[in-house]
Scaffold this active site. Structure first.
Site, PDB file in Angstrom:
ATOM      1  N   TYR A  33     -31.741  39.246  10.069  1.00 52.68           N
ATOM      2  CA  TYR A  33     -32.980  39.291  10.847  1.00 52.68           C
ATOM      3  C   TYR A  33     -32.776  38.692  12.222  1.00 52.68           C
ATOM      4  O   TYR A  33     -31.751  38.060  12.495  1.00 52.68           O
ATOM      5  CB  TYR A  33     -34.111  38.569  10.102  1.00 52.68           C
ATOM      6  CG  TYR A  33     -34.024  37.056  10.153  1.00 52.68           C
ATOM      7  CD1 TYR A  33     -33.081  36.369   9.407  1.00 52.68           C
ATOM      8  CD2 TYR A  33     -34.885  36.310  10.960  1.00 52.68           C
ATOM      9  CE1 TYR A  33     -33.003  34.982   9.445  1.00 52.68           C
ATOM     10  CE2 TYR A  33     -34.816  34.920  11.007  1.00 52.68           C
ATOM     11  CZ  TYR A  33     -33.873  34.267  10.249  1.00 52.68           C
ATOM     12  OH  TYR A  33     -33.792  32.895  10.292  1.00 52.68           O
ATOM     13  N   ARG A  52     -26.648  39.874  18.767  1.00 52.50           N
ATOM     14  CA  ARG A  52     -26.394  39.059  17.572  1.00 52.50           C
ATOM     15  C   ARG A  52     -26.744  39.827  16.303  1.00 52.50           C
ATOM     16  O   ARG A  52     -26.060  39.695  15.279  1.00 52.50           O
ATOM     17  CB  ARG A  52     -27.183  37.739  17.645  1.00 52.50           C
ATOM     18  CG  ARG A  52     -26.763  36.760  16.554  1.00 52.50           C
ATOM     19  CD  ARG A  52     -27.389  35.393  16.718  1.00 52.50           C
ATOM     20  NE  ARG A  52     -28.833  35.446  16.659  1.00 52.50           N
ATOM     21  CZ  ARG A  52     -29.642  34.431  16.926  1.00 52.50           C
ATOM     22  NH1 ARG A  52     -29.136  33.262  17.297  1.00 52.50           N
ATOM     23  NH2 ARG A  52     -30.951  34.546  16.858  1.00 52.50           N
ATOM     24  N   ARG A 100     -30.642  48.275  -9.021  1.00 52.07           N
ATOM     25  CA  ARG A 100     -30.072  46.927  -8.916  1.00 52.07           C
ATOM     26  C   ARG A 100     -28.650  46.856  -9.449  1.00 52.07           C
ATOM     27  O   ARG A 100     -28.397  47.121 -10.626  1.00 52.07           O
ATOM     28  CB  ARG A 100     -30.962  45.918  -9.651  1.00 52.07           C
ATOM     29  CG  ARG A 100     -30.539  44.478  -9.373  1.00 52.07           C
ATOM     30  CD  ARG A 100     -31.473  43.462 -10.008  1.00 52.07           C
ATOM     31  NE  ARG A 100     -31.106  42.099  -9.613  1.00 52.07           N
ATOM     32  CZ  ARG A 100     -30.104  41.414 -10.165  1.00 52.07           C
ATOM     33  NH1 ARG A 100     -29.397  41.945 -11.125  1.00 52.07           N
ATOM     34  NH2 ARG A 100     -29.813  40.195  -9.730  1.00 52.07           N
ATOM     35  N   HIS A 102     -25.010  44.452  -8.049  1.00 60.41           N
ATOM     36  CA  HIS A 102     -24.565  43.559  -6.967  1.00 60.41           C
ATOM     37  C   HIS A 102     -23.697  44.274  -5.935  1.00 60.41           C
ATOM     38  O   HIS A 102     -23.805  43.992  -4.748  1.00 60.41           O
ATOM     39  CB  HIS A 102     -23.797  42.368  -7.541  1.00 60.41           C
ATOM     40  CG  HIS A 102     -24.679  41.393  -8.249  1.00 60.41           C
ATOM     41  ND1 HIS A 102     -25.334  41.682  -9.421  1.00 60.41           N
ATOM     42  CD2 HIS A 102     -25.035  40.122  -7.931  1.00 60.41           C
ATOM     43  CE1 HIS A 102     -26.037  40.636  -9.805  1.00 60.41           C
ATOM     44  NE2 HIS A 102     -25.880  39.674  -8.920  1.00 60.41           N
ATOM     45  N   LYS A 149     -26.977  35.676  10.728  1.00 62.01           N
ATOM     46  CA  LYS A 149     -28.416  35.391  10.616  1.00 62.01           C
ATOM     47  C   LYS A 149     -28.979  36.134   9.408  1.00 62.01           C
ATOM     48  O   LYS A 149     -29.694  37.137   9.519  1.00 62.01           O
ATOM     49  CB  LYS A 149     -29.143  35.747  11.916  1.00 62.01           C
ATOM     50  CG  LYS A 149     -30.473  35.027  12.041  1.00 62.01           C
ATOM     51  CD  LYS A 149     -30.909  34.915  13.475  1.00 62.01           C
ATOM     52  CE  LYS A 149     -32.329  34.406  13.621  1.00 62.01           C
ATOM     53  NZ  LYS A 149     -32.578  33.088  13.047  1.00 62.01           N
ATOM     54  N   GLU A 182     -27.073  21.544  12.153  1.00 61.90           N
ATOM     55  CA  GLU A 182     -28.213  22.077  12.910  1.00 61.90           C
ATOM     56  C   GLU A 182     -29.464  21.865  12.085  1.00 61.90           C
ATOM     57  O   GLU A 182     -29.409  21.310  10.982  1.00 61.90           O
ATOM     58  CB  GLU A 182     -28.004  23.566  13.212  1.00 61.90           C
ATOM     59  CG  GLU A 182     -27.899  24.416  11.949  1.00 61.90           C
ATOM     60  CD  GLU A 182     -27.699  25.900  12.225  1.00 61.90           C
ATOM     61  OE1 GLU A 182     -28.059  26.384  13.296  1.00 61.90           O
ATOM     62  OE2 GLU A 182     -27.178  26.581  11.309  1.00 61.90           O
ATOM     63  N   LEU A 207     -25.591  28.412  13.452  1.00 57.15           N
ATOM     64  CA  LEU A 207     -25.885  29.715  14.051  1.00 57.15           C
ATOM     65  C   LEU A 207     -25.749  29.556  15.568  1.00 57.15           C
ATOM     66  O   LEU A 207     -26.223  28.546  16.122  1.00 57.15           O
ATOM     67  CB  LEU A 207     -27.323  30.127  13.699  1.00 57.15           C
ATOM     68  CG  LEU A 207     -27.760  31.472  14.273  1.00 57.15           C
ATOM     69  CD1 LEU A 207     -27.169  32.621  13.451  1.00 57.15           C
ATOM     70  CD2 LEU A 207     -29.276  31.589  14.298  1.00 57.15           C
TER      71      LEU A 207
HETATM   72  N1  PDD Z   1     -34.436  30.553  13.691  1.00 58.64           N
HETATM   73  N2  PDD Z   1     -30.275  27.753  13.623  1.00 58.64           N
HETATM   74  C1  PDD Z   1     -30.933  28.366  12.625  1.00 58.64           C
HETATM   75  C2  PDD Z   1     -30.520  28.089  11.217  1.00 58.64           C
HETATM   76  C3  PDD Z   1     -31.968  29.272  12.909  1.00 58.64           C
HETATM   77  O1  PDD Z   1     -32.601  29.895  11.912  1.00 58.64           O
HETATM   78  C4  PDD Z   1     -32.334  29.500  14.266  1.00 58.64           C
HETATM   79  C5  PDD Z   1     -33.429  30.457  14.623  1.00 58.64           C
HETATM   80  C6  PDD Z   1     -31.642  28.816  15.265  1.00 58.64           C
HETATM   81  C7  PDD Z   1     -31.955  29.021  16.729  1.00 58.64           C
HETATM   82  O2  PDD Z   1     -31.573  30.299  17.160  1.00 58.64           O
HETATM   83  P1  PDD Z   1     -32.313  31.036  18.365  1.00 58.64           P
HETATM   84  O3  PDD Z   1     -32.260  30.115  19.513  1.00 58.64           O
HETATM   85  O4  PDD Z   1     -31.533  32.253  18.586  1.00 58.64           O
HETATM   86  O5  PDD Z   1     -33.732  31.297  17.911  1.00 58.64           O
HETATM   87  C8  PDD Z   1     -30.604  27.962  14.900  1.00 58.64           C
HETATM   88  C9  PDD Z   1     -35.495  31.537  13.853  1.00 58.64           C
HETATM   89  C10 PDD Z   1     -36.294  31.314  15.067  1.00 58.64           C
HETATM   90  C11 PDD Z   1     -36.302  31.579  12.579  1.00 58.64           C
HETATM   91  O6  PDD Z   1     -35.693  31.596  11.526  1.00 58.64           O
HETATM   92  O7  PDD Z   1     -37.538  31.627  12.649  1.00 58.64           O
END
Ligand code: PDD
Length: 287
Positions: A33, A52, A100, A102, A149, A182, A207
């Site tokens: 996403y 990304r 379903r 895997h 992501k 993070e 990320l």
């Molecule tokens: N989250 N780290 C993680 C684990 C994240 O899920 C996100 C973003 C970031 C920051 O990335 P960016 O600057 O590209 O938004 C760092 C989004 C906003 C979310 O899950 O809602």
């Protein structure tokens, strides 16, 4: 979510915006996403978000559900149809619908795509930034491909819930070496007592946030000293400033970590300078 969503080729009303129970996103979290900010009628850093998305899809061997150009149009269209002037657009792509099992479904399985958008009140965030927010620390318990992501966000969900219950806005993961990786949905930063901006390198453990990348550019333009290295919760607690970055919070000052006050307990000057000039460097695509 706004009133109109885009689901697999059609713009539909919220109540009709449903996916198949055998969608692999629903059953295996087999998807990726992006969340892109909409600010003042413009998509922020859409190119980088789509870059990304492309990388995440390639890493998981999921095909693009449609042309990149077409998806770009859909993002704008969903925002417009929901009359979002300030807010967020969400795009999710999964490996599609299949019985379903895997292992990957047959190569002709069409990836599923959903786009939604919602309005947010910039004033609410501005007020929050004036006060600053609190974070807690939690043990890192995610897989080692957090550079993708993925929609598999259970550790992030649990961490953020724990933060909420502690009266905090975010939880910072701390890895086995005792270093902050993070936040549950944000990247983590500190400003050292001698004014250096510190954030973990994007090579492992985090990320590569788009907001992080742009904030680094803003920092460079301000001639700030930048150190891309990991830091411990203790270093963060004795830092001059701390903040977090994401598409949802832009640059958000942190004033407490695990109950310890940071700096003078108020949003830091460097943090607010980055926040104030963030949109000078961000890419804007008008809706
Ligand atoms: N989250 N780290 C993680 C684990 C994240 O899920 C996100 C973003 C970031 C920051 O990335 P960016 O600057 O590209 O938004 C760092 C989004 C906003 C979310 O899950 O809602």
């Amino acid at each position: 979510m706004g009133r109109i969503a885009y689901v697999n080729g059609r713009y539909v009303h919220g109540r009709d915006a449903t996916v198949n129970v055998e969608d692999r996103g629903y059953q295996f979290a087999d998807g990726v996403y992006e969340v892109c900010e909409i600010r003042d009628g413009a998509l922020i850093d859409m190119t980088r978000h789509l870059d990304r998305l492309d990388r995440s899809l390639r890493e998981l061997e999921i095909r693009w559900p449609m042309d990149r150009d077409a998806l770009q149009i859909v993002l704008g269209e969903v925002a417009r149809r929901n009359r979002v002037h300030d807010g967020l657009v969400y795009v999710q792509v999964t490996r599609g619908v299949a019985r379903r099992d895997h292992v990957f479904p047959s190569a002709d399985t069409q990836p599923a795509v959903v786009v939604t958008a919602k309005s947010t009140d910039p004033q609410v965030f501005a007020n929050k930034a004036k006060e600053g927010v609190a974070v807690i620390t939690v043990p890192e318990n995610r897989w080692d491909r957090v550079d993708i992501k993925s929609i598999g966000l259970l550790p992030n969900v649990l961490a953020r819930q724990k933060a909420k219950e502690a009266g905090a806005a975010e939880a910072w993961f701390v890895d086995r070496d005792g270093m902050v990786t993070e936040g549950g949905a944000t990247n983590a930063w500190i400003v050292t007592p001698d004014g250096k901006l510190v954030t973990r390198p994007a090579e492992t453990g985090i990320l590569r946030g788009i907001t992080r990348t742009v904030a680094l550019e803003v920092a460079e333009a301000h001639d700030l000293q930048i150190e891309e290295r990991a830091f411990t919760p203790d270093e963060a607690k004795s830092a001059r400033e701390a903040f977090m970055t994401s598409a949802t919070s832009m640059v958000m000052p942190i004033v407490r970590i695990d109950g310890v006050s940071i700096g003078n307990g108020h949003p830091g000057i460097t943090t607010m300078a980055l926040r104030d000039s963030f949109y000078d460097k961000a890419e804007k695509t008008l809706l």
